[in-house]
Motif scaffolding. Structure first.
Motif, PDB file in Angstrom:
ATOM      1  N   LEU A 189      33.934 -51.722 -36.304  1.00 22.03           N
ATOM      2  CA  LEU A 189      33.442 -50.453 -36.845  1.00 22.03           C
ATOM      3  C   LEU A 189      31.988 -50.201 -36.434  1.00 22.03           C
ATOM      4  O   LEU A 189      31.618 -49.079 -36.078  1.00 22.03           O
ATOM      5  CB  LEU A 189      33.573 -50.453 -38.370  1.00 22.03           C
ATOM      6  N   LEU A 190      31.156 -51.246 -36.485  1.00 19.19           N
ATOM      7  CA  LEU A 190      29.761 -51.069 -36.086  1.00 19.19           C
ATOM      8  C   LEU A 190      29.637 -50.806 -34.592  1.00 19.19           C
ATOM      9  O   LEU A 190      28.774 -50.033 -34.157  1.00 19.19           O
ATOM     10  CB  LEU A 190      28.954 -52.307 -36.474  1.00 19.19           C
ATOM     11  N   THR A 191      30.501 -51.434 -33.790  1.00 11.57           N
ATOM     12  CA  THR A 191      30.479 -51.171 -32.343  1.00 11.57           C
ATOM     13  C   THR A 191      30.814 -49.711 -32.054  1.00 11.57           C
ATOM     14  O   THR A 191      30.162 -49.059 -31.228  1.00 11.57           O
ATOM     15  CB  THR A 191      31.463 -52.100 -31.620  1.00 11.57           C
ATOM     16  N   PHE A 195      28.213 -46.814 -30.210  1.00 10.45           N
ATOM     17  CA  PHE A 195      28.516 -46.219 -28.902  1.00 10.45           C
ATOM     18  C   PHE A 195      29.285 -44.906 -29.045  1.00 10.45           C
ATOM     19  O   PHE A 195      30.238 -44.643 -28.317  1.00 10.45           O
ATOM     20  CB  PHE A 195      29.302 -47.220 -28.054  1.00 10.45           C
ATOM     21  N   VAL A 196      28.883 -44.099 -29.999  1.00 11.75           N
ATOM     22  CA  VAL A 196      29.463 -42.769 -30.164  1.00 11.75           C
ATOM     23  C   VAL A 196      29.219 -41.954 -28.899  1.00 11.75           C
ATOM     24  O   VAL A 196      28.104 -41.901 -28.377  1.00 11.75           O
ATOM     25  CB  VAL A 196      28.843 -42.064 -31.383  1.00 11.75           C
ATOM     26  N   GLY A 197      30.262 -41.348 -28.375  1.00  7.47           N
ATOM     27  CA  GLY A 197      30.167 -40.568 -27.151  1.00  7.47           C
ATOM     28  C   GLY A 197      30.442 -41.363 -25.901  1.00  7.47           C
ATOM     29  O   GLY A 197      30.667 -40.783 -24.839  1.00  7.47           O
ATOM     30  N   ARG A 198      30.424 -42.684 -25.990  1.00 12.22           N
ATOM     31  CA  ARG A 198      30.706 -43.526 -24.826  1.00 12.22           C
ATOM     32  C   ARG A 198      31.973 -44.342 -25.005  1.00 12.22           C
ATOM     33  O   ARG A 198      32.412 -45.020 -24.084  1.00 12.22           O
ATOM     34  CB  ARG A 198      29.523 -44.464 -24.565  1.00 12.22           C
ATOM     35  N   LYS A 254      31.956 -46.615 -21.732  1.00  6.67           N
ATOM     36  CA  LYS A 254      31.392 -46.095 -20.477  1.00  6.67           C
ATOM     37  C   LYS A 254      30.056 -46.755 -20.156  1.00  6.67           C
ATOM     38  O   LYS A 254      29.198 -46.898 -21.037  1.00  6.67           O
ATOM     39  CB  LYS A 254      31.179 -44.580 -20.584  1.00  6.67           C
ATOM     40  N   ASP A 255      29.895 -47.152 -18.901  1.00  9.50           N
ATOM     41  CA  ASP A 255      28.605 -47.627 -18.370  1.00  9.50           C
ATOM     42  C   ASP A 255      27.999 -48.727 -19.225  1.00  9.50           C
ATOM     43  O   ASP A 255      26.784 -48.767 -19.468  1.00  9.50           O
ATOM     44  CB  ASP A 255      27.613 -46.467 -18.254  1.00  9.50           C
ATOM     45  N   LEU A 256      28.823 -49.649 -19.684  1.00  5.25           N
ATOM     46  CA  LEU A 256      28.333 -50.736 -20.528  1.00  5.25           C
ATOM     47  C   LEU A 256      27.448 -51.673 -19.715  1.00  5.25           C
ATOM     48  O   LEU A 256      27.828 -52.117 -18.627  1.00  5.25           O
ATOM     49  CB  LEU A 256      29.518 -51.506 -21.114  1.00  5.25           C
ATOM     50  N   GLY A 257      26.279 -51.974 -20.243  1.00  3.08           N
ATOM     51  CA  GLY A 257      25.351 -52.868 -19.574  1.00  3.08           C
ATOM     52  C   GLY A 257      24.381 -52.188 -18.639  1.00  3.08           C
ATOM     53  O   GLY A 257      23.535 -52.864 -18.033  1.00  3.08           O
ATOM     54  N   THR A 264      20.596 -54.733 -26.891  1.00  8.08           N
ATOM     55  CA  THR A 264      20.003 -54.659 -28.227  1.00  8.08           C
ATOM     56  C   THR A 264      21.016 -54.194 -29.258  1.00  8.08           C
ATOM     57  O   THR A 264      21.086 -54.730 -30.379  1.00  8.08           O
ATOM     58  CB  THR A 264      18.795 -53.707 -28.208  1.00  8.08           C
ATOM     59  N   ALA A 265      21.815 -53.194 -28.895  1.00  6.79           N
ATOM     60  CA  ALA A 265      22.794 -52.646 -29.836  1.00  6.79           C
ATOM     61  C   ALA A 265      23.860 -53.672 -30.186  1.00  6.79           C
ATOM     62  O   ALA A 265      24.235 -53.823 -31.356  1.00  6.79           O
ATOM     63  CB  ALA A 265      23.446 -51.397 -29.237  1.00  6.79           C
ATOM     64  N   LEU A 266      24.363 -54.407 -29.194  1.00  8.75           N
ATOM     65  CA  LEU A 266      25.423 -55.383 -29.460  1.00  8.75           C
ATOM     66  C   LEU A 266      24.902 -56.550 -30.290  1.00  8.75           C
ATOM     67  O   LEU A 266      25.623 -57.075 -31.153  1.00  8.75           O
ATOM     68  CB  LEU A 266      26.017 -55.876 -28.143  1.00  8.75           C
TER      69      LEU A 266
END
Length: 459
Positions: A189-191, A195-198, A254-257, A264-266
Motif C-alpha cells: 500500500l505504501l509503495t 509511486f502514484v502516476g507511475r 515506470k522508469d524505476l531507478g 529514498t522512497a523505497l
C-alpha cells in the motif's frame, strides 16, 4: 664460481616439474664455460642425481596426492553450469543484504537494486531468484523481515496488459518480500502511494505478475512482452525452502531507478511499513470506536421498523398544528417526537449501485449515494434537490443492513433535518418483511414483488 643467474634459471625441481628444456640447455652451456672439464663432469653427474631425486620426489608427491584427491592436481576444474552461477550470485546478494539490513522494531529491512540488460525479462526472473534465497536465509533465523527488490535496468523492461482493449504499458519490476502477509500488505500500500502516476500494474491486476510470484521456473515462462528471456533462472533451494506467494507482492513501475527519489522512497516504505502497530487497547484521547459512534448516533434517532416506515410513506393526514409536524409511529394512540404528521416523506436508498444491482431495489425509493447525501438534502446548499426546501422534511434512509444508514441519518440531523431517521435492518429486513421490492433478473426485465409498486413516492 657460478653467478646468481645460474641459480635463478637452473633449479632442478623447476626444470623437471615444468619440462623447461631450454633452461637446461642454457645451464649446460654456462657450466662448460666457467668450470674445468673434471669439475664439469662431477657437477653434471651430481646434477643428474639431483634431477633424478627431484623427479622421484615429484612422482611420489603426485602419487600420494592422488590418494587424497580423486583427480590429478594439474587437471582443470569441472565447468559450472549457468544455473549454478546464477544461484551463487543470487545467494551472495541475499546474504549481503541480510548483513547490511537495518532493524526497525525487530524487523530486518532493506532495499536491493539490480541492473540487468535492456530486455529486462531475465532480470525479473533473477530478482525472483534473489527473493527465494533471501527468504531462505532469514527463514533459518526465524526473523521478521521486509525487503524490496527493484529492477533498475534502463529503459522499459517489461509490459503487462492493463486495459480492456488488451494494450499494455511498460515498467520495471519491483518485488516486496516479507515474513508475514501483514508486512507485505503495508509495504504494498505504501509503495502504491509513493509511486502514484507511475504504477503500471500490480500482482492483483496482472496475470503475468501473479505467475511471476509463484516460482522462478514459472517466471521464465510468464507472458510478458517483449520477447521472453533467453536465460532460465532456477532455484537450487528445493520445495521445502521455496517462497510462499502470500509473502510476496510485485508491481510494474515506470522508469524505476532513474532518479534518486526512488531509492529514498523505497527505503522510506520499508521503514514505515515495519514499524510496530499501535496497541489497539490504547486509543488516542478523545477518539471513539465505530461501535461507539454508531451507538451515539442511534441514541439520537427514532428508528423505524420496515412496517412503520411503509405506513409513514402512505400517511396522507394533514398536520393538526401547522407549526408542528413530524413522524408518526404508526401505532394507534402514540406518536413520536412531534404529534400529527403531514410533512413530506422520502425513502432514500444510499447503497452503491453494485449493491442495488445485486440485491434489488425498493420501487419508488430515491437513490442518493452516501458520498453526496448531505449536498442533495441540505436546504441551504446550491446542489440540493428541489424537494429539499424545508427542514421538517421526513427523510427515511436505508442501506443494506441498517448500519451505514444510522450514521447517515444522524449526519442529516446535524445539518438541521431533525426528522431524519433510518430503517432497522435496512433493505434486507424490508425484503424479509414481504414489503415491495424489485429484482432485476439475468434477462434485465424488472420483476416487482409483494405489496405495491410506488413505495417511497413523495406524499
Amino acid at each position: 664460481m657460478l653467478d646468481s643467474s645460474y641459480y635463478d634459471s637452473t633449479a632442478p625441481s623447476r626444470l623437471d616439474a615444468t619440462g623447461n628444456f631450454s633452461s637446461f640447455i642454457s645451464q649446460t652451456s654456462r657450466t662448460s664455460a666457467t668450470t674445468p672439464p673434471e669439475e664439469h663432469e662431477k657437477a653434471q653427474s651430481s646434477g643428474s642425481r639431483s634431477a633424478v631425486s627431484t623427479t622421484s620426489g615429484t612422482k611420489s608427491h603426485k602419487k600420494s596426492g592422488s590418494k587424497r584427491e580423486k583427480r590429478p592436481d594439474d587437471s582443470p576444474l569441472p565447468p559450472q553450469t549457468l544455473t549454478a552461477v546464477h544461484n551463487q550470485v543470487a545467494r551472495e546478494m541475499a546474504v549481503r543484504a541480510v548483513m547490511k539490513a537495518e532493524i526497525i522494531d525487530n524487523v530486518r529491512t532493506g532495499v536491493i537494486f539490480s541492473m540487468g540488460n535492456a530486455s529486462g525479462g531475465s532480470e525479473s526472473s533473477f530478482l525472483r531468484l534473489v527473493a527465494d534465497h533471501l527468504h531462505a536465509a532469514l527463514h533459518l533465523r526465524s526473523s521478521s523481515f521486509l525487503f524490496i527488490l527493484a529492477d533498475a535496468s534502463p529503459g522499459a523492461s517489461l509490459s503487462a496488459t492493463t486495459t480492456s482493449d488488451g494494450k499494455g504499458q511498460a515498467g520495471n519490476v519491483l518485488f516486496v518480500v516479507g515474513s508475514t502477509p501483514e508486512l507485505i500488505q503495508r509495504g504494498a500500500l505504501l509503495t502504491c502511494s509513493k509511486f502514484v502516476g507511475r504504477l503500471v500494474a500490480t500482482s492483483e491486476s496482472s496475470t503475468a505478475l501473479r505467475l511471476l510470484n509463484f516460482s522462478t521456473s514459472a517466471a521464465a515462462s510468464t507472458p510478458f512482452s517483449p520477447a521472453q528471456p533467453d536465460v532460465t533462472y532456477t532455484s537450487d533451494l528445493g520445495g521445502a525452502s521455496s517462497l510462499d506467494p502470500s509473502t510476496l507482492w510485485s508491481a510494474l513501475i515506470k522508469d524505476l531507478g532513474d532518479s534518486a527519489y526512488d531509492d529514498t522512497a523505497l527505503r522510506d516504505v520499508v521503514r514505515k511499513a515495519s514499524r510496530a502497530p499501535i496497541d489497539p487497547l490504547r486509543p488516542p484521547p478523545g477518539s471513539k470506536s465505530i461501535d461507539e459512534m454508531l451507538s451515539d448516533a442511534r441514541a439520537k434517532l427514532q428508528r423505524l421498523s420496515p412496517a412503520q416506515a411503509y405506513r409513514e410513506l402512505q400517511n396522507s393526514s394533514l398536520p393538526t398544528n401547522p407549526s408542528r409536524s413530524g413522524i408518526s409511529t404508526g401505532v394507534t394512540g402514540t406518536s413520536d417526537m412531534n404529534s400529527g404528521g403531514g410533512a413530506p416523506a422520502l425513502l432514500v436508498d444510499i447503497r452503491p449501485q453494485a449493491q442495488r444491482e445485486k440485491h434489488g431495489v425498493i420501487p419508488g425509493a430515491l437513490c442518493i449515494e452516501r458520498n453526496v447525501l448531505e449536498w442533495r438534502l441540505d436546504p441551504r446548499c446550491d446542489a440540493r434537490l428541489a424537494i429539499a426546501d424545508r427542514y421538517d422534511l421526513v427523510v427515511i434512509v436505508f442501506c443494506q443492513e441498517g448500519y451505514t444508514s444510522s450514521l447517515a441519518a444522524y449526519s442529516l440531523q446535524q445539518i438541521g433535518l431533525l426528522n431524519a431517521t433510518d430503517i432497522v435492518g435496512g433493505f434486507e429486513a424490508w425484503r424479509v418483511a414481504g414489503l415491495p421490492v424489485e429484482i432485476t433478473p439475468a434477462n434485465g426485465v424488472p420483476q416487482e414483488r409483494s405489496l405495491a409498486s410506488r413505495a417511497g413516492s413523495v406524499v
